[in-house]
Design a protein around this motif. Structure first.
Motif, PDB file in Angstrom:
ATOM      1  N   LYS A  67     -13.367  -5.557  73.468  1.00 49.43           N
ATOM      2  CA  LYS A  67     -12.950  -5.279  74.851  1.00 49.43           C
ATOM      3  C   LYS A  67     -11.832  -6.210  75.285  1.00 49.43           C
ATOM      4  N   GLU A  68     -11.937  -7.492  74.916  1.00 39.99           N
ATOM      5  CA  GLU A  68     -10.903  -8.442  75.334  1.00 39.99           C
ATOM      6  C   GLU A  68      -9.580  -8.161  74.644  1.00 39.99           C
ATOM      7  N   LEU A  69      -9.622  -7.844  73.343  1.00 37.10           N
ATOM      8  CA  LEU A  69      -8.378  -7.523  72.646  1.00 37.10           C
ATOM      9  C   LEU A  69      -7.748  -6.268  73.218  1.00 37.10           C
ATOM     10  N   MET A  70      -8.534  -5.235  73.458  1.00 35.90           N
ATOM     11  CA  MET A  70      -7.989  -4.003  74.028  1.00 35.90           C
ATOM     12  C   MET A  70      -7.407  -4.263  75.416  1.00 35.90           C
ATOM     13  N   ARG A  71      -8.086  -5.080  76.208  1.00 38.54           N
ATOM     14  CA  ARG A  71      -7.562  -5.384  77.547  1.00 38.54           C
ATOM     15  C   ARG A  71      -6.181  -6.005  77.455  1.00 38.54           C
ATOM     16  N   MET A  72      -6.014  -6.942  76.536  1.00 34.54           N
ATOM     17  CA  MET A  72      -4.713  -7.610  76.408  1.00 34.54           C
ATOM     18  C   MET A  72      -3.655  -6.671  75.841  1.00 34.54           C
ATOM     19  N   LEU A  73      -4.025  -5.808  74.907  1.00 32.27           N
ATOM     20  CA  LEU A  73      -3.061  -4.865  74.342  1.00 32.27           C
ATOM     21  C   LEU A  73      -2.578  -3.849  75.375  1.00 32.27           C
ATOM     22  N   LEU A  74      -3.418  -3.528  76.332  1.00 34.66           N
ATOM     23  CA  LEU A  74      -3.073  -2.485  77.309  1.00 34.66           C
ATOM     24  C   LEU A  74      -2.555  -3.045  78.633  1.00 34.66           C
ATOM     25  N   ASP A  75      -2.679  -4.338  78.851  1.00 31.02           N
ATOM     26  CA  ASP A  75      -2.234  -4.948  80.105  1.00 31.02           C
ATOM     27  C   ASP A  75      -0.712  -5.112  80.068  1.00 31.02           C
ATOM     28  N   PRO A  76       0.043  -4.386  80.913  1.00 30.36           N
ATOM     29  CA  PRO A  76       1.510  -4.487  80.870  1.00 30.36           C
ATOM     30  C   PRO A  76       2.028  -5.869  81.232  1.00 30.36           C
ATOM     31  N   GLY A  87     -10.162 -15.807  60.331  1.00 27.12           N
ATOM     32  CA  GLY A  87     -11.613 -15.833  60.293  1.00 27.12           C
ATOM     33  C   GLY A  87     -12.131 -15.013  59.133  1.00 27.12           C
ATOM     34  N   ALA A  88     -13.193 -14.238  59.386  1.00 29.38           N
ATOM     35  CA  ALA A  88     -13.847 -13.537  58.280  1.00 29.38           C
ATOM     36  C   ALA A  88     -14.154 -12.070  58.549  1.00 29.38           C
ATOM     37  N   THR A  89     -14.459 -11.693  59.779  1.00 27.31           N
ATOM     38  CA  THR A  89     -14.995 -10.339  59.989  1.00 27.31           C
ATOM     39  C   THR A  89     -14.295  -9.574  61.104  1.00 27.31           C
ATOM     40  N   ALA A  90     -12.993  -9.685  61.203  1.00 26.18           N
ATOM     41  CA  ALA A  90     -12.267  -8.853  62.170  1.00 26.18           C
ATOM     42  C   ALA A  90     -12.422  -7.372  61.858  1.00 26.18           C
ATOM     43  N   ILE A  91     -12.837  -7.044  60.648  1.00 26.38           N
ATOM     44  CA  ILE A  91     -13.016  -5.647  60.254  1.00 26.38           C
ATOM     45  C   ILE A  91     -14.019  -4.926  61.146  1.00 26.38           C
ATOM     46  N   ASP A  92     -14.948  -5.663  61.756  1.00 27.13           N
ATOM     47  CA  ASP A  92     -15.956  -4.981  62.568  1.00 27.13           C
ATOM     48  C   ASP A  92     -15.373  -4.378  63.839  1.00 27.13           C
ATOM     49  N   LEU A  93     -14.127  -4.752  64.198  1.00 23.90           N
ATOM     50  CA  LEU A  93     -13.508  -4.192  65.394  1.00 23.90           C
ATOM     51  C   LEU A  93     -12.950  -2.787  65.182  1.00 23.90           C
ATOM     52  N   MET A  94     -12.759  -2.364  63.931  1.00 24.82           N
ATOM     53  CA  MET A  94     -12.044  -1.119  63.648  1.00 24.82           C
ATOM     54  C   MET A  94     -12.537   0.071  64.467  1.00 24.82           C
ATOM     55  N   PRO A  95     -13.835   0.372  64.461  1.00 27.29           N
ATOM     56  CA  PRO A  95     -14.285   1.554  65.208  1.00 27.29           C
ATOM     57  C   PRO A  95     -14.220   1.381  66.723  1.00 27.29           C
ATOM     58  N   HIS A  96     -13.948   0.166  67.174  1.00 26.45           N
ATOM     59  CA  HIS A  96     -13.975  -0.116  68.613  1.00 26.45           C
ATOM     60  C   HIS A  96     -12.576  -0.250  69.211  1.00 26.45           C
ATOM     61  N   LEU A  97     -11.552  -0.034  68.401  1.00 24.74           N
ATOM     62  CA  LEU A  97     -10.186  -0.061  68.921  1.00 24.74           C
ATOM     63  C   LEU A  97      -9.759   1.345  69.301  1.00 24.74           C
ATOM     64  N   ASP A  98      -9.159   1.484  70.470  1.00 27.74           N
ATOM     65  CA  ASP A  98      -8.682   2.792  70.943  1.00 27.74           C
ATOM     66  C   ASP A  98      -7.225   2.944  70.505  1.00 27.74           C
ATOM     67  N   PHE A  99      -7.029   3.498  69.300  1.00 26.33           N
ATOM     68  CA  PHE A  99      -5.682   3.607  68.747  1.00 26.33           C
ATOM     69  C   PHE A  99      -4.813   4.555  69.567  1.00 26.33           C
ATOM     70  N   GLU A 100      -5.395   5.585  70.142  1.00 29.11           N
ATOM     71  CA  GLU A 100      -4.612   6.505  70.982  1.00 29.11           C
ATOM     72  C   GLU A 100      -4.080   5.786  72.202  1.00 29.11           C
ATOM     73  N   ALA A 101      -4.893   4.960  72.822  1.00 29.04           N
ATOM     74  CA  ALA A 101      -4.435   4.212  73.998  1.00 29.04           C
ATOM     75  C   ALA A 101      -3.354   3.207  73.610  1.00 29.04           C
ATOM     76  N   ILE A 102      -3.510   2.551  72.478  1.00 32.83           N
ATOM     77  CA  ILE A 102      -2.504   1.601  72.016  1.00 32.83           C
ATOM     78  C   ILE A 102      -1.178   2.319  71.757  1.00 32.83           C
ATOM     79  N   ARG A 126      -1.453   3.130  62.310  1.00 29.29           N
ATOM     80  CA  ARG A 126      -2.094   4.188  63.100  1.00 29.29           C
ATOM     81  C   ARG A 126      -1.337   4.528  64.376  1.00 29.29           C
ATOM     82  N   THR A 127      -0.541   3.589  64.913  1.00 28.77           N
ATOM     83  CA  THR A 127       0.062   3.812  66.224  1.00 28.77           C
ATOM     84  C   THR A 127       1.581   3.718  66.239  1.00 28.77           C
ATOM     85  N   GLY A 128       2.196   3.136  65.210  1.00 32.12           N
ATOM     86  CA  GLY A 128       3.637   2.923  65.219  1.00 32.12           C
ATOM     87  C   GLY A 128       4.070   1.696  65.985  1.00 32.12           C
TER      88      GLY A 128
END
Length: 342
Positions: A67-76, A87-102, A126-128
């Motif tokens: 949620k925090e990463l998505m907030r920062m990616l979408l905040d103009p 770190g070690a497990t950023a992979i767990d974020l994959m299903p939780h990122l909104d690529f269409e919104a990005i 995924r987004t360009g």
């Protein structure tokens, strides 16, 4: 795929700091504070997120980090995002990122390396959105050799800008500063000297172009064969080509060999006109060196393979923009990577 570049960073812009993978332990808070203050001293407003806990391998629960990463990616208002480190497990974020919104949001620079490759590379594919494989926040205070650029230098360039980087001829391998007791250090103590090397032993001069994409082998391999690491979108036209960069963090050579075979079989290297291999301090195996591991897995591709490139865990860092147009030159008199933000 159309690559979208964020507008140039300027003084007064907001830079977001969040830890989508590992946070900052209390013992290194001084280094973190110093790195943040350096950004503020350069005129940027720094927004530090809540996902910063360094007491375990993750900075916060999964949903909170996503949620925090998505907030920062979408905040103009936020013009760049940089984590303290990987770190070690950023992979767990994959299903939780909104690529269409990005893909539809105003572009924001997302910077980092190591486990952050797990996020940067899929976001570009995924987004360009162009992402920046370069220093993490804790490394950012170090002064950059003249032949290289800092991530801030690159993030401050306009769309269409073109820049070259080359080996400075020095490096620092398997040696780290004591940030706990000396958090304000800004000079690397170089302990090695050396330039780029043609690993595939080809004799012809290299001058190839292609879209740049890549990252850390140990983290990207876990996405091989999934939609998150498919380079097909960058190769829609038969004339499209790639310059792929890879780097080993810490695992021994036989494991790197196996990882690269898997990535090749999954199609990650399809369309490559050249491969850049980062200098590494990772150990050789009893019967296989790190260089031999790369050649065993990728030598049959028949493309130039350039090693000892400053694009990984061995300082200094040569920042590479995922999605940028690359021009690699390697001959007896010149060795450089030119990138164009187009």
């Amino acid at each position: 795929m159309e690559i979208r570049y964020p507008r140039p960073l300027v003084a007064g812009d907001h830079i977001g700091v969040t830890s989508p993978s590992s946070g900052v332990p209390e013992s290194l808070q001084g280094r973190f504070d110093f790195a943040v203050q350096q950004l503020r001293d350069r005129g940027f407003a720094v927004d530090v997120g809540d996902c910063m806990d360094g007491s375990t391998h993750v900075s916060a629960p999964l949903e909170q980090r996503a949620k925090e990463l998505m907030r920062m990616l979408l905040d103009p208002k936020i013009r760049a995002i940089i984590p303290p480190w990987g770190g070690a497990t950023a992979i767990d974020l994959m299903p939780h990122l909104d690529f269409e919104a990005i893909a539809t949001a105003e572009p924001t620079w997302f910077v980092g390396y190591s486990d952050i490759s797990t996020l940067l590379t899929p976001i570009t594919l995924r987004t360009g959105l162009a992402t920046l494989h370069g220093s993490n926040l804790m490394d950012s205070p170090y002064n950059v050799p003249e032949s290289l650029k800092s991530w801030l230098d690159i993030a401050s360039l306009p769309t269409g800008a073109r820049f070259k980087q080359a080996s400075p001829g020095v490096y620092r391998v398997n040696d780290w500063d004591d940030w706990e007791n000396n958090p304000e250090i800004t000079e690397n103590a170089w302990n090695g000297a050396g330039a780029w090397e043609r690993l595939d032993k080809g004799k012809s001069e290299v001058s190839v172009k292609g879209r740049l994409i890549g990252g850390c082998i140990e983290t990207m391999v876990n996405l091989a064969g999934t939609p998150y690491l498919s380079t097909e979108a960058l190769r829609k036209d038969p004339a499209d080509s790639l310059i792929i960069y890879i780097e080993a963090s810490s695992v021994e050579a036989t494991t790197i060999c196996r990882h690269l075979h898997g990535m090749r079989l999954a199609g990650f290297f399809d369309g490559a006109t050249a491969i850049l291999v980062g200098r590494t301090g990772a150990p050789d195996s009893a019967s296989l060196t790190q260089t031999e591991a790369v050649l065993d897995a990728l030598g049959m591709l028949g493309v130039p393979i350039i090693g000892n490139v400053e694009c990984g865990h061995v300082p200094p860092q040569l920042p590479i923009v995922n999605g940028a147009q690359g021009h690699l030159v390697f001959n007896e008199t010149e060795q450089y990577l030119e990138q164009t933000l187009a």
